[in-house]
Design a protein around this motif. Structure first.
Motif, short mmCIF file in Angstrom:
data_model
loop_
_atom_site.label_atom_id
_atom_site.label_comp_id
_atom_site.label_asym_id
_atom_site.label_seq_id
_atom_site.Cartn_x
_atom_site.Cartn_y
_atom_site.Cartn_z
N VAL A 229 -12.49 -31.08 -1.59
CA VAL A 229 -13.67 -30.35 -2.41
C VAL A 229 -14.62 -31.64 -2.74
CG1 VAL A 229 -14.61 -29.19 -4.18
CG2 VAL A 229 -12.67 -28.31 -3.13
N ARG A 230 -13.96 -32.52 -3.08
CA ARG A 230 -15.05 -33.88 -3.35
C ARG A 230 -15.66 -34.34 -2.05
NH1 ARG A 230 -12.29 -37.64 -6.76
NH2 ARG A 230 -13.41 -36.37 -8.59
N GLY A 231 -14.97 -34.35 -0.98
CA GLY A 231 -15.41 -34.70 0.25
C GLY A 231 -16.86 -34.03 0.72
N LEU B 25 -14.98 -20.95 -5.55
CA LEU B 25 -16.10 -20.93 -6.67
C LEU B 25 -17.18 -21.53 -6.24
CD1 LEU B 25 -17.06 -19.44 -9.27
CD2 LEU B 25 -16.15 -21.40 -10.44
N TYR B 26 -17.10 -22.80 -5.98
CA TYR B 26 -18.13 -24.04 -5.82
C TYR B 26 -18.81 -23.55 -4.33
CZ TYR B 26 -16.76 -26.89 -9.63
OH TYR B 26 -16.75 -27.44 -10.92
N GLY B 27 -17.94 -23.27 -3.57
CA GLY B 27 -18.50 -22.69 -2.30
C GLY B 27 -19.38 -21.41 -2.29
N LEU B 28 -19.01 -20.35 -3.21
CA LEU B 28 -20.13 -19.26 -3.38
C LEU B 28 -20.97 -19.53 -4.38
CD1 LEU B 28 -17.38 -16.51 -4.25
CD2 LEU B 28 -18.67 -16.76 -2.02
N LEU B 29 -21.15 -20.57 -5.24
CA LEU B 29 -22.24 -21.04 -5.71
C LEU B 29 -23.25 -21.55 -4.91
CD1 LEU B 29 -20.84 -21.95 -9.19
CD2 LEU B 29 -21.91 -19.99 -8.66
N SER B 30 -22.62 -22.52 -4.30
CA SER B 30 -23.65 -23.47 -3.44
C SER B 30 -24.41 -22.52 -2.34
CB SER B 30 -22.99 -24.74 -2.61
OG SER B 30 -21.69 -24.46 -2.11
N LEU B 31 -23.38 -21.58 -1.65
CA LEU B 31 -23.76 -20.75 -0.65
C LEU B 31 -24.89 -19.76 -0.90
CD1 LEU B 31 -23.45 -20.02 2.40
CD2 LEU B 31 -21.72 -18.32 1.45
N VAL C 291 -24.88 -28.09 -7.82
CA VAL C 291 -23.57 -27.49 -7.50
C VAL C 291 -22.59 -28.51 -6.93
CG1 VAL C 291 -22.24 -25.56 -6.63
CG2 VAL C 291 -24.36 -25.07 -7.57
N PHE C 292 -23.01 -29.03 -5.99
CA PHE C 292 -22.40 -30.12 -5.08
C PHE C 292 -21.83 -31.34 -6.11
CE2 PHE C 292 -24.69 -28.51 -1.18
CZ PHE C 292 -23.55 -27.65 -0.71
N ALA C 293 -22.79 -31.64 -6.87
CA ALA C 293 -22.72 -32.65 -7.86
C ALA C 293 -21.41 -32.42 -8.64
CB ALA C 293 -23.76 -33.24 -8.54
N VAL C 294 -21.44 -31.32 -9.31
CA VAL C 294 -20.56 -30.83 -10.36
C VAL C 294 -19.27 -30.67 -9.56
CG1 VAL C 294 -19.81 -28.92 -11.82
CG2 VAL C 294 -22.22 -29.75 -11.99
N ALA C 295 -19.23 -30.19 -8.25
CA ALA C 295 -18.05 -29.92 -7.72
C ALA C 295 -17.39 -31.32 -7.25
CB ALA C 295 -18.19 -29.14 -6.22
N ALA C 296 -18.39 -32.17 -6.94
CA ALA C 296 -17.72 -33.67 -6.58
C ALA C 296 -16.92 -34.32 -7.85
CB ALA C 296 -18.68 -34.45 -6.08
N LEU C 297 -17.66 -34.07 -9.01
CA LEU C 297 -17.25 -34.64 -10.18
C LEU C 297 -15.65 -33.91 -10.34
CD1 LEU C 297 -20.36 -35.25 -12.33
CD2 LEU C 297 -18.92 -36.99 -11.31
N HIS C 298 -15.81 -32.72 -10.64
CA HIS C 298 -14.69 -31.80 -10.96
C HIS C 298 -13.63 -32.06 -9.72
CE1 HIS C 298 -13.02 -27.56 -11.65
NE2 HIS C 298 -12.07 -28.43 -12.20
N ASP C 299 -13.89 -31.80 -8.58
CA ASP C 299 -12.89 -31.97 -7.48
C ASP C 299 -11.47 -31.15 -7.73
OD1 ASP C 299 -11.82 -32.80 -4.94
OD2 ASP C 299 -10.68 -34.55 -5.73
N PRO C 300 -11.64 -29.72 -7.94
CA PRO C 300 -10.70 -28.88 -8.02
C PRO C 300 -9.66 -28.78 -7.01
CG PRO C 300 -12.58 -27.57 -7.22
CD PRO C 300 -12.97 -28.97 -7.48
N LYS C 301 -8.31 -28.87 -7.44
CA LYS C 301 -7.27 -28.77 -6.58
C LYS C 301 -6.93 -27.63 -5.99
CE LYS C 301 -6.99 -33.33 -7.31
NZ LYS C 301 -8.35 -33.88 -7.10
#
Length: 183
Positions: free
Chosen positions: A10-12, A73-79, A56-66
């Motif tokens: 997710v971070r990448g 969730l991050y995919g849907l929010l950013s989409l 959304v991408f910045a939060v997803a990169a910081l969180h990097d859920p496994k």
């Protein structure tokens, strides 16, 4: 490349999306401050969509859920943010395609509307169009700026779709190949 997409976390994905958002905003601000092009209300709303996706991408990169749920969730929010940008750019192009006699009249400036009107009414007025949004102030390779913005949003949509694809394809214990890392 397909293997890299399969293994990307997710971070990448999020860092790629964030970098693309930064590039889109750099171009927009460069055109405004260096090129002297004033953004119309729809241009400003498109910038807000880029910034929302970038956040959304910045939060997803910081969180990097496994897990799958976080990536989805991050995919849907950013989409959602990117899809909103696509809709706004499409609307802008439609306004620019109208014959001169069908273009709506210019209304008050966005700054004035934001000071005087409630936000819901401002959004409604901007989406119902303004004559200034129908002006084509610049073209590059035959496309107006909203056309290029639509292309940018379409390219950016690959990232949230990649996040969603990754979330749907990842399963506990499942490997694409014997040497691929597990989630």
């Amino acid at each position: 490349m397909i293997d890299a997409m399969r293994e990307a976390r997710v971070r990448g994905w999020s860092l790629v999306g964030l970098a693309f958002c930064v590039m889109m905003m750099a171009v927009a601000l460069g055109l405004e401050h260096l090129g002297g092009l004033e953004p119309c209300p729809l241009c400003i709303f498109q910038r807000v969509a880029v910034i929302a996706a970038g956040v959304v991408f910045a939060v997803a990169a910081l969180h990097d859920p496994k897990g799958r749920l976080g990536g989805a969730l991050y995919g849907l929010l950013s989409l959602g943010a990117v899809g909103t940008g696509i809709g706004l750019a499409w609307r802008h192009l439609w306004l620019q395609s109208l014959p001169a006699d069908e273009v709506p009249s210019c209304g008050p400036g966005l700054d004035y509307m934001m000071e005087v009107l409630p936000l819901q009414q401002v959004v409604s007025m901007v989406l119902n169009a303004s004559g200034e949004c129908a002006e084509i102030s610049a073209r590059f390779l035959g496309l107006s700026l909203p056309g290029w913005t639509l292309i940018g949003f379409a390219m950016l949509a690959v990232v949230p779709l990649g996040l969603l694809w990754r979330a749907c394809r990842s399963r506990t214990g499942y490997r694409w190949s014997e040497d691929a890392p597990q989630d």
